[in-house]
Design an enzyme around this catalytic site. Sequence first.
Site, PDB file in Angstrom:
ATOM      1  N   ARG A   1       0.912   2.717  -3.305  1.00  0.00           N
ATOM      2  CA  ARG A   1      -0.187   3.375  -3.598  1.00  0.00           C
ATOM      3  C   ARG A   1      -0.112   4.973  -3.073  1.00  0.00           C
ATOM      4  O   ARG A   1      -0.480   5.737  -3.808  1.00  0.00           O
ATOM      5  CB  ARG A   1      -1.590   2.729  -3.141  1.00  0.00           C
ATOM      6  CG  ARG A   1      -2.878   3.351  -3.475  1.00  0.00           C
ATOM      7  CD  ARG A   1      -3.925   2.317  -3.108  1.00  0.00           C
ATOM      8  NE  ARG A   1      -5.203   3.200  -3.062  1.00  0.00           N
ATOM      9  CZ  ARG A   1      -6.088   3.030  -3.829  1.00  0.00           C
ATOM     10  NH1 ARG A   1      -5.787   2.789  -5.258  1.00  0.00           N
ATOM     11  NH2 ARG A   1      -7.376   3.716  -3.876  1.00  0.00           N
TER      12      ARG A   1
ATOM     13  N   TYR B   1      -4.172  13.211   0.785  1.00  0.00           N
ATOM     14  CA  TYR B   1      -2.930  12.938   0.329  1.00  0.00           C
ATOM     15  C   TYR B   1      -2.270  14.398   0.387  1.00  0.00           C
ATOM     16  O   TYR B   1      -1.039  14.513   0.056  1.00  0.00           O
ATOM     17  CB  TYR B   1      -2.861  12.400  -0.966  1.00  0.00           C
ATOM     18  CG  TYR B   1      -3.009  10.932  -0.730  1.00  0.00           C
ATOM     19  CD1 TYR B   1      -2.123  10.017  -0.535  1.00  0.00           C
ATOM     20  CD2 TYR B   1      -4.273  10.215  -1.359  1.00  0.00           C
ATOM     21  CE1 TYR B   1      -2.210   8.704  -0.151  1.00  0.00           C
ATOM     22  CE2 TYR B   1      -4.519   9.063  -1.157  1.00  0.00           C
ATOM     23  CZ  TYR B   1      -3.350   7.999  -0.914  1.00  0.00           C
ATOM     24  OH  TYR B   1      -3.682   6.846  -0.708  1.00  0.00           O
TER      25      TYR B   1
ATOM     26  N   HIS C   1       0.729  -1.172  -0.114  1.00  0.00           N
ATOM     27  CA  HIS C   1      -0.128   0.078   0.071  1.00  0.00           C
ATOM     28  C   HIS C   1       0.942   1.280  -0.206  1.00  0.00           C
ATOM     29  O   HIS C   1       0.539   2.289  -0.320  1.00  0.00           O
ATOM     30  CB  HIS C   1      -0.837   0.076   1.217  1.00  0.00           C
ATOM     31  CG  HIS C   1      -2.244   0.532   0.918  1.00  0.00           C
ATOM     32  ND1 HIS C   1      -3.125  -0.178   0.100  1.00  0.00           N
ATOM     33  CD2 HIS C   1      -2.873   1.964   1.372  1.00  0.00           C
ATOM     34  CE1 HIS C   1      -4.335   0.860  -0.138  1.00  0.00           C
ATOM     35  NE2 HIS C   1      -4.195   1.787   0.743  1.00  0.00           N
TER      36      HIS C   1
END
Length: 301
Positions: free
Chosen positions: A248, A280, A245
């Site tokens: 990602r 993000y 992850h």
Amino acid sequence: MFPSYLRSFAAYLKLTRGYSDHTIAAYRRDLEKLPAYLELRDWELSISQIERFHLDDFIQYLAELGLAPRSQARLISAMKTFFGYLLDERIIATDPTELLQAPKLGRKIPEVLTYEEIRELLAQIDLSTDHGLRDRALLETLYACGLRVSESTGLKLTNLYLDQGFIRVTGKGNKERVVPIGGEAVKHLEIYLEYVRPHLPSIKPEAENIVFLNRRGGALSRVSVFTAVKKYAAAAGIEKNVSPHTFRHSFATHLIEGGADLRAVQEMLGHESILTTEIYTHLDTDFLRETIMSFHPMNQR
């Protein structure tokens, strides 16, 4: 998972508790961040499966993004009221907020690798072996397309359009999305598909359309991808807590740092809510600070 409960919760606050429209709106904004965070962490949970540690992580995460103590207190109040309402309505059997406390600061936010760290990690893969060629193609695809690990292990041959520069991904809820794929990932995928995959001793019937296979001809497991990533990160001397992850997270962060449109990143990641993608943007603060310190006229004096 949440929208229907939030609507009934808002009506409850208005009609039963007599809260103002301003307070109801603030509570709703706070609570909408929770499913976005759960999606970010790749936790597929029903409302009744949420436990205290999920909420502790959520509050801690927002605190490390700079959420002010007063805002943290309001968030905790909103969650306590919301889950108390769900308990009264017998939608949940236990209240995960019963012992919820303000977070202690200092824990790390989800790890993100720099571009240099990703290149160093990939350089640890032995490309003289079939196993290494497969792993390089897999990790290049994870980073190039921002895939969840389950999306990479379930990627189908019939959903590859490498000559056109995109792949079709089946994400959560069997929802499909189209994701562009860069030239470097295409190159390694084509090498794997031409020189490795066709020469496996046998391929299991259920895996005939799966891109990434193990040595026995079956689909890769999530655990095997996790183990591979850990191995290469350790070989590269990366001390961060790296998982599939992480690729990602890094994909999204590097796009936003480069100025990519938030809606485009949302589409590529397969996020239902833009709130998930907005999380993000906090990772871009170092880049922004460096820009300000370098170019703001008051810092040139």
